[in-house]
Design a protein around this motif. Structure first.
Motif, PDB file in Angstrom:
ATOM      1  N   MET A   1     -27.470  78.015  21.846  1.00 46.88           N
ATOM      2  CA  MET A   1     -26.343  77.560  22.626  1.00 46.88           C
ATOM      3  C   MET A   1     -26.728  76.236  23.289  1.00 46.88           C
ATOM      4  N   ASN A   2     -25.819  75.275  23.273  1.00 43.75           N
ATOM      5  CA  ASN A   2     -26.065  73.978  23.872  1.00 43.75           C
ATOM      6  C   ASN A   2     -24.992  73.645  24.893  1.00 43.75           C
ATOM      7  N   LEU A   3     -25.410  72.983  25.952  1.00 45.33           N
ATOM      8  CA  LEU A   3     -24.457  72.420  26.888  1.00 45.33           C
ATOM      9  C   LEU A   3     -23.877  71.190  26.209  1.00 45.33           C
ATOM     10  N   ASN A   4     -22.543  71.134  26.050  1.00 48.76           N
ATOM     11  CA  ASN A   4     -21.973  70.024  25.294  1.00 48.76           C
ATOM     12  C   ASN A   4     -21.115  69.068  26.102  1.00 48.76           C
ATOM     13  N   HIS A   5     -20.741  69.454  27.337  1.00 52.20           N
ATOM     14  CA  HIS A   5     -19.977  68.511  28.147  1.00 52.20           C
ATOM     15  C   HIS A   5     -20.126  68.819  29.628  1.00 52.20           C
ATOM     16  N   LEU A   6     -19.794  67.809  30.419  1.00 49.95           N
ATOM     17  CA  LEU A   6     -19.823  67.921  31.871  1.00 49.95           C
ATOM     18  C   LEU A   6     -18.642  67.140  32.412  1.00 49.95           C
ATOM     19  N   ASN A   7     -17.934  67.717  33.361  1.00 52.79           N
ATOM     20  CA  ASN A   7     -16.806  67.061  33.999  1.00 52.79           C
ATOM     21  C   ASN A   7     -17.228  66.684  35.413  1.00 52.79           C
ATOM     22  N   LEU A   8     -17.269  65.381  35.714  1.00 49.53           N
ATOM     23  CA  LEU A   8     -17.623  64.911  37.046  1.00 49.53           C
ATOM     24  C   LEU A   8     -16.393  64.367  37.741  1.00 49.53           C
ATOM     25  N   SER A   9     -16.221  64.746  38.983  1.00 47.67           N
ATOM     26  CA  SER A   9     -15.141  64.231  39.802  1.00 47.67           C
ATOM     27  C   SER A   9     -15.651  62.967  40.494  1.00 47.67           C
ATOM     28  N   VAL A  10     -14.933  61.847  40.299  1.00 47.90           N
ATOM     29  CA  VAL A  10     -15.372  60.563  40.850  1.00 47.90           C
ATOM     30  C   VAL A  10     -14.244  59.902  41.640  1.00 47.90           C
ATOM     31  N   GLN A  11     -14.618  58.903  42.436  1.00 49.87           N
ATOM     32  CA  GLN A  11     -13.657  58.210  43.292  1.00 49.87           C
ATOM     33  C   GLN A  11     -12.964  57.047  42.588  1.00 49.87           C
ATOM     34  N   ASP A  12     -13.624  56.458  41.608  1.00 45.90           N
ATOM     35  CA  ASP A  12     -13.094  55.270  40.938  1.00 45.90           C
ATOM     36  C   ASP A  12     -13.463  55.342  39.455  1.00 45.90           C
ATOM     37  N   ILE A  13     -12.492  55.653  38.615  1.00 43.81           N
ATOM     38  CA  ILE A  13     -12.734  55.832  37.180  1.00 43.81           C
ATOM     39  C   ILE A  13     -13.284  54.564  36.517  1.00 43.81           C
ATOM     40  N   ASN A  29     -14.422  57.467  24.508  1.00 41.94           N
ATOM     41  CA  ASN A  29     -13.675  58.236  23.505  1.00 41.94           C
ATOM     42  C   ASN A  29     -12.194  58.253  23.851  1.00 41.94           C
ATOM     43  N   ASP A  30     -11.817  57.430  24.822  1.00 41.63           N
ATOM     44  CA  ASP A  30     -10.433  57.449  25.297  1.00 41.63           C
ATOM     45  C   ASP A  30      -9.472  56.855  24.263  1.00 41.63           C
ATOM     46  N   ILE A  31      -8.446  57.612  23.980  1.00 40.66           N
ATOM     47  CA  ILE A  31      -7.389  57.121  23.098  1.00 40.66           C
ATOM     48  C   ILE A  31      -6.467  56.210  23.908  1.00 40.66           C
ATOM     49  N   LYS A  32      -6.204  56.607  25.141  1.00 41.49           N
ATOM     50  CA  LYS A  32      -5.341  55.827  26.019  1.00 41.49           C
ATOM     51  C   LYS A  32      -6.021  55.749  27.395  1.00 41.49           C
ATOM     52  N   PRO A  33      -6.823  54.697  27.650  1.00 41.78           N
ATOM     53  CA  PRO A  33      -7.530  54.581  28.938  1.00 41.78           C
ATOM     54  C   PRO A  33      -6.562  54.600  30.114  1.00 41.78           C
ATOM     55  N   ASN A  34      -6.997  55.254  31.206  1.00 38.91           N
ATOM     56  CA  ASN A  34      -6.166  55.307  32.405  1.00 38.91           C
ATOM     57  C   ASN A  34      -7.047  55.421  33.640  1.00 38.91           C
ATOM     58  N   GLU A  35      -6.441  55.445  34.802  1.00 43.97           N
ATOM     59  CA  GLU A  35      -7.158  55.467  36.081  1.00 43.97           C
ATOM     60  C   GLU A  35      -7.478  56.893  36.563  1.00 43.97           C
ATOM     61  N   SER A  36      -7.093  57.915  35.798  1.00 41.90           N
ATOM     62  CA  SER A  36      -7.287  59.295  36.238  1.00 41.90           C
ATOM     63  C   SER A  36      -8.367  60.040  35.476  1.00 41.90           C
ATOM     64  N   LEU A  37      -8.632  59.626  34.240  1.00 42.68           N
ATOM     65  CA  LEU A  37      -9.549  60.389  33.407  1.00 42.68           C
ATOM     66  C   LEU A  37     -10.200  59.470  32.368  1.00 42.68           C
ATOM     67  N   ALA A  38     -11.488  59.683  32.137  1.00 44.66           N
ATOM     68  CA  ALA A  38     -12.195  58.964  31.080  1.00 44.66           C
ATOM     69  C   ALA A  38     -13.077  59.956  30.343  1.00 44.66           C
ATOM     70  N   GLY A  45     -24.183  63.031  21.265  1.00 43.41           N
ATOM     71  CA  GLY A  45     -22.938  63.784  21.124  1.00 43.41           C
ATOM     72  C   GLY A  45     -22.480  64.480  22.386  1.00 43.41           C
ATOM     73  N   PHE A  46     -23.262  64.389  23.463  1.00 43.15           N
ATOM     74  CA  PHE A  46     -22.871  65.005  24.732  1.00 43.15           C
ATOM     75  C   PHE A  46     -21.630  64.299  25.273  1.00 43.15           C
ATOM     76  N   ILE A  47     -20.650  65.070  25.740  1.00 46.36           N
ATOM     77  CA  ILE A  47     -19.403  64.519  26.266  1.00 46.36           C
ATOM     78  C   ILE A  47     -19.439  64.548  27.791  1.00 46.36           C
ATOM     79  N   LEU A  48     -19.175  63.391  28.380  1.00 44.65           N
ATOM     80  CA  LEU A  48     -19.086  63.260  29.827  1.00 44.65           C
ATOM     81  C   LEU A  48     -17.644  62.917  30.170  1.00 44.65           C
ATOM     82  N   VAL A  49     -17.009  63.786  30.940  1.00 46.95           N
ATOM     83  CA  VAL A  49     -15.632  63.573  31.364  1.00 46.95           C
ATOM     84  C   VAL A  49     -15.662  63.125  32.820  1.00 46.95           C
TER      85      VAL A  49
END
Length: 122
Positions: A1-13, A29-38, A45-49
């Motif tokens: 089993m591998n850790l494959n992603h981490l979601n960090l809450s930030v103040q400024d995307i 990996n953003d299809i449509k970049p925005n100010e709320s999520l990246a 291959g590790f995903i950082l949200v």
């Protein structure tokens, strides 16, 4: 089993995204970049949200004191080089690298995230 992603809450995307792309080698990996999520992908291959803290349902905008993320470097020289590279940026870094338990490294805070840069000490 591998850790494959981490979601960090930030103040400024945009600035957090720039930090992880510039200094840690993540690619967007953003299809449509925005100010709320990246969505970023690391070299292995590790995903950082990165999620804007305004999206937290409970309005919690802080991490526990000891919470941090760590990036291991190949050796002490790589840690020092990373530190020197950060020093040329506008990122506020604290103490220079030093021996910490069985590692050599340093910590710095970016927005609300504590980040460790270290290498194993033989």
């Amino acid at each position: 089993m591998n850790l494959n992603h981490l979601n960090l809450s930030v103040q400024d995307i945009p600035s957090a995204k720039s930090l992880f792309e510039t200094y840690f080698g993540f690619k967007s990996n953003d299809i449509k970049p925005n100010e709320s999520l990246a969505v970023l992908e690391g070299e292995n291959g590790f995903i950082l949200v990165l999620m804007h803290e305004k999206l937290n349902e409970s309005s919690n905008t802080s991490y526990p004191d000891a919470f941090h993320i760590g990036f291991y470097q190949e050796n002490e020289e790589a840690v020092i080089a990373f530190y020197e590279k950060l020093k040329t940026s506008r990122i506020k870094i604290g103490n220079p690298p030093k021996k910490i338990r069985k590692t050599f490294g340093f910590y710095f805070k970016f927005q609300n995230i504590l980040i460790e840069i270290a290498s194993q000490v033989d």
